[in-house]
Design an enzyme around this catalytic site. Sequence first.
Site, PDB file in Angstrom:
ATOM      1  N   LEU A 205       0.814  -1.217   0.000  1.00 13.53           N
ATOM      2  CA  LEU A 205       0.000   0.000   0.000  1.00 13.53           C
ATOM      3  C   LEU A 205       0.852   1.274   0.000  1.00 13.53           C
ATOM      4  CD1 LEU A 205      -3.048  -0.818   2.306  1.00 13.53           C
ATOM      5  CD2 LEU A 205      -3.013  -0.463  -0.170  1.00 13.53           C
ATOM      6  N   CYS A 206       2.041   1.195   0.646  1.00 12.60           N
ATOM      7  CA  CYS A 206       2.856   2.407   0.707  1.00 12.60           C
ATOM      8  C   CYS A 206       3.387   2.785  -0.674  1.00 12.60           C
ATOM      9  CB  CYS A 206       3.973   2.293   1.739  1.00 12.60           C
ATOM     10  SG  CYS A 206       5.110   0.963   1.409  1.00 12.60           S
ATOM     11  N   THR A 207       3.648   1.775  -1.505  1.00 14.15           N
ATOM     12  CA  THR A 207       4.058   2.075  -2.882  1.00 14.15           C
ATOM     13  C   THR A 207       2.935   2.809  -3.609  1.00 14.15           C
ATOM     14  OG1 THR A 207       5.520   0.168  -3.016  1.00 14.15           O
ATOM     15  CG2 THR A 207       4.754   1.055  -5.100  1.00 14.15           C
ATOM     16  N   GLU A 210       2.622   6.347  -1.899  1.00 15.45           N
ATOM     17  CA  GLU A 210       3.730   7.303  -1.866  1.00 15.45           C
ATOM     18  C   GLU A 210       4.637   7.303  -3.094  1.00 15.45           C
ATOM     19  OE1 GLU A 210       5.486   6.333   1.861  1.00 15.45           O
ATOM     20  OE2 GLU A 210       3.580   6.761   2.857  1.00 15.45           O
TER      21      GLU A 210
END
Lengths: 444, 522
Positions: A205-207, A210
Amino acid sequence: MAQSRSRDLDKLLLRHGHLVGPNFEPGPDLRDDLREYARVLVVGAGGLGCELLKDLALSGFRNLEVIDMDRIEVSNLNRQFLFRLGDVGKPKAEVAAKRVMERVAGVNIVPHFCRIEDKELDFYNDFSIIVLGLDSIEARSYINSVACGFLEYDSDDNPREETIKPMVDGGTEGFKGHARVIVPGVTPCFECTIWLFPPQVKFPLCTLAETPRTAAHCIEYAHLIKWDEVHSGKTFDPDNPEHMQWVYSEAVKRAELFGIPGVTYSLTQGVVKNIIPAIASTNAIISAACALETLKIASACSKTLSNYLTYNGVEGLHTKVTEFVKDKDCLVCGPGVLMEMAASVTLGEFITLLEDHPKLLLSRASVTHRGKNLYMQAPPVLEEMTRSNLDLPLFDLMDKVPKDVVHVTGTTSKSDKKTSSLRKLRVVFKGVDGVSDMDTAGGA
Amino acid sequence: MAEPKTKYDRQLRIWGEQGQAALEKASICLLNCGPTGSETLKNLVLGGIGSITVIDGSKVEEGDLGNNFMVDESSVGQSKARSVCAFLQELNDAVKAKFIEEYPEALIETNPSFFSQFTLVIATQLVEDSMVKLDKICREANIMLIFARSYGLTGFVRISVKEHAVIESKPDHFLDDLRLNNPWPELRSFAEAIDLNVPDPVVHKHTPYVVILVKMADEWAKNHGGSLPSTREEKKEFKELIRARMRALDEDNYKEAMEASFKVFAPCGISSNLQRIINDSCADVDSNSADFWVMVAALKEFIEGTGEAPLEGSIPDMTSSTELYVTLQKIYQAKAEADFLVIQRHVRNILNRIGRDSDCISKTMIKSFCKNARKLTICRYRPLEDEFNSPVQPELQKYLTDEDYSSIAVGFYILLRAVDRFAANYNSFPGQFEGEMDEDISRLKTIAVGLLGDSGCNGSTLTEDLINDMCRYGAAELHAVAAFIGGIASQEVIKLITKQFVPMSGTFIFNGVDHKSQLLSL
């Protein structure tokens, strides 16, 4: 004498052969038995299912049934050859059955337009062979556990021949596919070799949030993060074109913001729905291999595939047969998980035991014994009818047999994903197996 | 009519609109429409092939109802070609379907020029003599040809095309083209501007591995007289140097750098496969050369100048900040574009030299050629007559003695040829009719032994089991076997027409006994 409709098949069924299966008894009786007594269930009426029904109907089988919960879509028409444009929206199972019966005289196909989980276990027990034409691991796993659930072992832990329910499974993706024969208790079952189907990799999810880099990242951001932010409470429906269009335009915006190329509507659909490319030819190859194996299992007219065929047509043509081995400790096709308990344990306590059992971790379990529902979580009517059993000792509910097999269906969670699982348990009551069995009585 | 894009969505994801356009332009001729032929065509009609012509002189018999889905009770006694054609048309109204009620053998004998109107001919259930004749006709006319045959629990598929060149071979696993072992100046200077010792931990863990490896390879070369790690020890040491730069265990970019370090060690230059292609005599082009070979000639000049193929220009996803990744992407694309321009110049010069219009090969075509230069594939197929008269000896011996896997498949190969000799001698296939089984078995055996002798394999034998079962099959065309063979044939047709992916080489022998089928390169 007029020419027989089974002119070609007769060569295989009426004549002696050398490279044949055990107990092959060629003759008109074999052909007639195949017509009259062999009952084959085809699971799935999609790309493989359509081919399978045709292939089986032209391989001497006359009693076929097909189960599928889907309706026909336009994007099926490039390969599901039993469907026409005018059929869009109709149940696949019903149209497929009708079309094959129209063209092949004498064959009877019963369609079932429902989920595979909607059928009682007894429904599946009624077939000689189950053929799987599916595109999901979960569905394969479910049918596998149902078929393996019928398997009984004798006191030497050898499978009882008459309880074996053979399966033939096919699968395709683009120019690749597999066909396999599963004989529970003899060959590996689907679960024994589950590692052949690695879980799908998801983007962190961070990819997405962000550091997006690819078009797929932008699409999944719109689909998994932005949708919920904007539409609080409204679930995303991949079959709703407006929803898809919204995700697409959000993905385009995000891609422009970050200077990422490649977001298209088609890719958006592919990523969001996890579309697997599919073509007629690969389905034809794999289904034909499955149908041929089904005929061989039912008639012994030839040796069979042992036990896994892979086909790859991307670079040249590669076919390979691998003989996988059975997992002795398989929870699904093995003799069953042993549960030793006191005769006083109630059904309710038993269900709680299943939740904590390290090999099972099965919650919300429904329990059946010899086809009798001891407790059912659903539907509500059945739940109410069986609720009073929860306070009774399991031993009494099982007609006071000292040991026997029970089937439980419940939910297991694997890496955050809940799946419905069927498990076979060998229940042994301590202290009741013979009168002089005193040493385990203390456990009560 | 359904919107074609939606209808063909699942296949457009495989061969794209170009592949689809090629299919829709193709004109296919089918010889014999028993189950093998009609199942082959069915898969192509569903996919939207341009036009089909079904050729079969026979009438539908009762027995056909048991193995062919495309005939039904109402068509008994009528033209089989008409019945099959009508069913196929029902599957897809975008396809132009027609039929000719005539025996293929007759057409081959009397009207060879008939075949030159087609893109590709699918010849099913023909015997050896007709196959060889048709092969000559199609080679002469430059028409693609594929043979398919089902026979009991066996059968074969064989492509016969002089040469088939593939640009978009789309292999599944192919090493990406990153040039970490040989970075060009722009990539090197981009990496130089980035500091691996950057204090900010967020920046540190978002430096793409391409940058890490280019910099570290540079550093290594400086300390090792200009050479890159080559021994096992050095490679290990190089990896350790990367590990030493990791600041935290969650730095995926450094993990990726360690996993990808072999790309630094890989030898520079082109593969032996590509070397073979540029050395091919066809790369000496003249005014008759195909566009493909003109581009190969240009590629050859490019490689002679640079030692490398043109850069592919795409990079895989990797842990990185968006900004660095997008910039990196542009650097690779720019280099690919520059390489393309060089190749394009070579192509134009060559076209001039051989007296053709210098713009006659499109920019899109040259671009695709450059992008796929490392993956070019050439398939060539022996004339059928050559294979039948002089099969590749060592290969045949190898198959015959390989008891483990292929002895059944190669046995079927010999027997499939033997049944045609049988039929030529006795006017029926072995076991085709009841009552003469024992005699047929011994006759077939004699023919098979003779055939092995003619192929230079005296002393080799086939098992009694196999010969017996071949007679048992009695030329039966079983539906499931036909559907399998037809599926394989249509798959290969798609690859030939779209010019994507790699068609099979050799002869595919189907082994329906235990599915240990095999491709024989004879």
